[in-house]
Design an enzyme around this catalytic site. Sequence first.
Site, PDB file in Angstrom:
ATOM      1  N   LYS A  22     -31.333   6.517  19.021  1.00 56.87           N
ATOM      2  CA  LYS A  22     -30.795   7.699  18.351  1.00 56.87           C
ATOM      3  C   LYS A  22     -31.735   8.877  18.603  1.00 56.87           C
ATOM      4  O   LYS A  22     -32.952   8.772  18.395  1.00 56.87           O
ATOM      5  CB  LYS A  22     -30.678   7.411  16.854  1.00 56.87           C
ATOM      6  CG  LYS A  22     -29.949   8.459  16.029  1.00 56.87           C
ATOM      7  CD  LYS A  22     -29.795   7.961  14.600  1.00 56.87           C
ATOM      8  CE  LYS A  22     -28.995   8.914  13.734  1.00 56.87           C
ATOM      9  NZ  LYS A  22     -28.804   8.372  12.365  1.00 56.87           N
ATOM     10  N   GLU A  44     -24.643   0.520  12.863  1.00 58.49           N
ATOM     11  CA  GLU A  44     -25.996   1.058  12.977  1.00 58.49           C
ATOM     12  C   GLU A  44     -26.993   0.144  12.259  1.00 58.49           C
ATOM     13  O   GLU A  44     -26.763  -0.267  11.118  1.00 58.49           O
ATOM     14  CB  GLU A  44     -26.049   2.456  12.367  1.00 58.49           C
ATOM     15  CG  GLU A  44     -27.414   3.118  12.492  1.00 58.49           C
ATOM     16  CD  GLU A  44     -27.437   4.529  11.929  1.00 58.49           C
ATOM     17  OE1 GLU A  44     -27.923   5.424  12.627  1.00 58.49           O
ATOM     18  OE2 GLU A  44     -26.962   4.723  10.783  1.00 58.49           O
ATOM     19  N   CYS A  56     -24.143   7.148  13.982  1.00 60.41           N
ATOM     20  CA  CYS A  56     -24.115   7.936  12.754  1.00 60.41           C
ATOM     21  C   CYS A  56     -23.904   9.426  13.021  1.00 60.41           C
ATOM     22  O   CYS A  56     -22.972   9.811  13.715  1.00 60.41           O
ATOM     23  CB  CYS A  56     -25.412   7.654  11.987  1.00 60.41           C
ATOM     24  SG  CYS A  56     -25.433   8.142  10.257  1.00 60.41           S
TER      25      CYS A  56
END
Length: 328
Positions: free
Chosen positions: A125, A45, A160
């Site tokens: 995300k 990430e 994540c």
Amino acid sequence: MSSQVRVAVTQAEPVWLDLDATVKKTCDLIVEAAANGAQLVAFPECWIPGYPAWIWTRPVDMRLSSTYIQNSLKIDSPQMASIQKCAAENKIVVVLGFSENLHNSLYISQAIIGSDGKILTTRKKIKPTHMERTIFGDSFGDCLQSVVDTSAGRVGALSCWEHIQPLLKYHTYAQREQIHVAAWPPLFPHNEDGSLFSMSSEGTSSIARTYAIESQSFVLHTTTVIGQSGVDRMATHGGALMSTPGGGCSAIFGPDGRQLSQPIPSTEEGIIYADLDLDQIYHSKAFVDVCGHYSRPDLLWLGVEGSVKRHVRENAATVAAEAEQQEQ
């Protein structure tokens, strides 16, 4: 396509907040992975230009925030083009985690680049986690389409704590990925200081195993290392997270949840490799398929709004009225 796929999972440290230097290191790692026979390489990430670790120490740092914007990666840029060229020259699929600069707004993004160098998909995300919202914006509806066919198999990616979003996970499972890239920042062992186990290296490993079992896919769990240079650069000493060197815990999990790789020490950089047999997915599918024979869509189903809501858009009724007037 052969069912045998060799994959590479990075556990490395970026050149913190330096776009060009981290792009160069990205290409070096791509070359190394390909030289060792990998057909796919995965990055963590916000690998480019490094995860903004200072947000867990102080919510506002205008100097670093400005630097971060200037060093975040634009999709249509010479830097991205150089990564695409490297992927093509080395005939390897690249799953890249990066901070995306879109008109100087930032998003936690991932790109899947084919072995021919073409960008097959990009995604953002859907919701930055907690303090990440001081830096990053939310995604758009088209980012739900996160799984694509590649020369290494059908590949998907999430970032994540998206891996604890049940609806998002189910939507991704339904896209039938064979290999899943789980991108994370530096992660540290749990201690009894009141921090969440779910944010620790042990907790996220459990999340990766669960994802593999639920999706019947191979999971490439890729994490960043933060060294003393990163701690100093972002002044995270004494902060809640990422305040000391470490953070690496990259791993590879099979479709039944078993770990297929040996760990690298948390402070060390390296690449983890595994030879996957995609036919092993059938063994797990025979027992469970949460989007197939082991489901009840007549009782429970998922609704999705996948359209992109633009910041500036015409009112449909107004457009129709204007068109009618022009015809008269």
